[in-house]
Motif scaffolding. Structure first.
Motif, PDB file in Angstrom:
ATOM      1  N   LEU A 138       4.763   7.565  -0.723  1.00 23.35           N
ATOM      2  CA  LEU A 138       4.341   7.240  -2.136  1.00 23.35           C
ATOM      3  C   LEU A 138       2.970   6.606  -2.348  1.00 23.35           C
ATOM      4  O   LEU A 138       2.388   5.982  -1.426  1.00 23.35           O
ATOM      5  CB  LEU A 138       5.294   6.279  -2.793  1.00 23.35           C
ATOM      6  CG  LEU A 138       6.692   6.619  -2.809  1.00 23.35           C
ATOM      7  CD1 LEU A 138       7.542   5.686  -3.482  1.00 23.35           C
ATOM      8  CD2 LEU A 138       7.000   7.992  -3.313  1.00 23.35           C
ATOM      9  N   THR A 139       2.146   6.948  -3.435  1.00 23.50           N
ATOM     10  CA  THR A 139       0.820   6.239  -3.592  1.00 23.50           C
ATOM     11  C   THR A 139       1.171   4.956  -4.116  1.00 23.50           C
ATOM     12  O   THR A 139       2.160   4.638  -4.464  1.00 23.50           O
ATOM     13  CB  THR A 139       0.097   6.994  -4.532  1.00 23.50           C
ATOM     14  OG1 THR A 139       0.869   7.137  -5.878  1.00 23.50           O
ATOM     15  CG2 THR A 139      -0.187   8.486  -4.283  1.00 23.50           C
ATOM     16  N   GLN A 140      -0.021   4.050  -4.234  1.00 22.73           N
ATOM     17  CA  GLN A 140       0.612   2.645  -4.945  1.00 22.73           C
ATOM     18  C   GLN A 140       0.970   3.016  -6.191  1.00 22.73           C
ATOM     19  O   GLN A 140       2.051   2.064  -6.387  1.00 22.73           O
ATOM     20  CB  GLN A 140      -0.925   1.973  -4.847  1.00 22.73           C
ATOM     21  CG  GLN A 140      -0.746   0.672  -5.209  1.00 22.73           C
ATOM     22  CD  GLN A 140      -2.122  -0.020  -5.033  1.00 22.73           C
ATOM     23  OE1 GLN A 140      -3.243   0.404  -5.791  1.00 22.73           O
ATOM     24  NE2 GLN A 140      -2.241  -1.306  -4.343  1.00 22.73           N
ATOM     25  N   ASP A 141       0.473   3.520  -7.100  1.00 20.97           N
ATOM     26  CA  ASP A 141       1.151   3.498  -8.492  1.00 20.97           C
ATOM     27  C   ASP A 141       2.652   3.999  -8.457  1.00 20.97           C
ATOM     28  O   ASP A 141       3.450   3.410  -9.017  1.00 20.97           O
ATOM     29  CB  ASP A 141       0.182   4.493  -9.148  1.00 20.97           C
ATOM     30  CG  ASP A 141      -0.931   4.026  -9.773  1.00 20.97           C
ATOM     31  OD1 ASP A 141      -1.374   2.678  -9.494  1.00 20.97           O
ATOM     32  OD2 ASP A 141      -1.680   4.438 -10.824  1.00 20.97           O
ATOM     33  N   GLU A 142       2.843   5.007  -7.503  1.00 27.08           N
ATOM     34  CA  GLU A 142       4.065   5.576  -7.499  1.00 27.08           C
ATOM     35  C   GLU A 142       5.213   4.672  -7.048  1.00 27.08           C
ATOM     36  O   GLU A 142       6.225   4.428  -7.421  1.00 27.08           O
ATOM     37  CB  GLU A 142       4.216   6.800  -6.489  1.00 27.08           C
ATOM     38  CG  GLU A 142       3.482   8.185  -7.131  1.00 27.08           C
ATOM     39  CD  GLU A 142       3.372   9.265  -6.141  1.00 27.08           C
ATOM     40  OE1 GLU A 142       3.344  10.532  -6.787  1.00 27.08           O
ATOM     41  OE2 GLU A 142       3.577   8.923  -5.102  1.00 27.08           O
ATOM     42  N   ALA A 143       4.616   4.019  -5.974  1.00 29.25           N
ATOM     43  CA  ALA A 143       5.379   2.829  -5.335  1.00 29.25           C
ATOM     44  C   ALA A 143       5.879   1.590  -6.310  1.00 29.25           C
ATOM     45  O   ALA A 143       6.904   1.071  -6.450  1.00 29.25           O
ATOM     46  CB  ALA A 143       4.929   2.249  -3.861  1.00 29.25           C
TER      47      ALA A 143
END
Length: 334
Positions: A138-143
């Motif tokens: 995951l990217t930061q936003d997704e996480a």
């Protein structure tokens, strides 16, 4: 060294051996185990000393009783591993937990790696058994979105390993003295500085659900502090989201309503504080986000009637309604 495993320990003599032995059985990793005796009054402290004397990879320190957040910081100060894990001392982990998580972490240069867990109740039954068996990057936003929605990423620290270099660079620490909500407060700060997060969606952690555990029982004798901790948690979350991730505001609001609702369920058991200004503040927050409440009320823990009650009825009447509901169900969510 691959990983430093930190255990805050307080009066868990009957569970501690099972927990530490499960960590010692970890496969294909180099590790150290840091036992932090948080002023135990049973034989836990002696058990810690025995492990340190008989296993080179085990360290033990003793501190005065200060709560799990302070104990975790004391252990972290000694950590030397590439990653750090915080394990609850009354639980256990599967032999492959760290090898599988570290494989994912090293392959993707992840700042945090998460896993799933299985819950074992005191009667021997199992809960939280669903998992995909897949790996997700995951990217930061997704996480951050995932942890706010509890979508394969949960509030607890014990389902995660953290890259020590990243945590040190951003001075991520546990908030000293906290005995509730400390895990999420740590995690939102950790996720806010983590560019890549992996999920190994397998039940690698075995969570022992104890009705009388510290986290479940604390609010009964410390409701005022419990309210303060919950408000601290959610206000910190909103500040981080507003300053760094304003595009995720909707998910932050959802999370706050969910956990303020949980808080009100517990507050409802204490009529003497119904008129507390902090309680009024919580009610005001929920009412000021009525659109989110109505859109997601069932997922947020409200029946249709309950959502209407909290928005339009006198709030004290709503709290008495919640108190009655608690008598019926008497099983508050953590």
């Amino acid at each position: 060294m691959d990983i430093s495993v930190i255990l805050p320990i307080y009066n868990v003599e009957q569970y501690l051996k099972r927990c530490v032995d499960s960590i010692l059985r970890q496969q294909d990793v180099t590790l150290e185990i840091i036992l932090v005796d948080d002023g135990s009054t049973d034989s836990s402290g002696k058990l810690c000393d025995n492990y340190a004397a008989s296993h080179d990879e085990v360290k033990c320190i003793h501190i005065s009783n200060s709560g799990p957040a302070t104990a975790k910081n004391a252990g972290y100060d000694l950590a030397r591993g590439n990653y750090v894990a915080f394990i609850d001392s009354d639980d256990e982990i599967k032999p492959c937990m760290f090898s599988e998580m570290l494989k994912s972490g090293y392959e993707h240069n992840a700042d945090i790696v998460c896993c799933n867990y299985i819950q074992v109740n005191e009667d021997g039954s199992y809960e939280h058994t669903e998992h995909t068996g897949q790996e997700y990057v995951l990217t930061q936003d997704e996480a951050i979105k995932a942890i706010l929605l509890k979508d394969k990423i949960y509030s607890q620290c014990w389902t995660k390993i953290y890259k020590r270099q990243t945590m040190d660079a951003h001075h991520v620490r546990n908030t000293e003295g906290l005995k509730t909500d400390e895990d999420f407060i740590y995690n939102i700060q950790a996720f806010a500085c983590s560019r890549t997060v992996c999920i190994v969606d397998k039940p690698l952690y075995i969570y022992s659900h104890r009705v009388k555990s510290l986290s479940k029982d604390y609010y009964r004798g410390h409701i005022s502090q419990y309210i303060d901790n919950r408000i601290l948690r959610l206000e910190l979350l909103e500040n981080i989201i507003s300053e760094q991730f304003p595009h995720l505001k909707e998910y932050s609001t959802y999370h706050c309503i969910f956990y303020y609702n949980e808080l009100l369920g517990r507050v409802s058991l204490f009529p003497s504080i119904y008129h507390d200004k902090r309680v009024q503040k919580v009610i005001h927050y929920i009412r000021s986000h009525s659109r989110t409440l109505f859109k997601h009320h069932r997922r947020l823990g409200f029946s249709t009637f309950g959502a209407i009650m909290i928005l339009y009825a006198p709030y004290v009447l709503y709290l008495y309604y919640r108190k009655r509901q608690n008598r019926v169900y008497h099983n508050l969510t953590i």
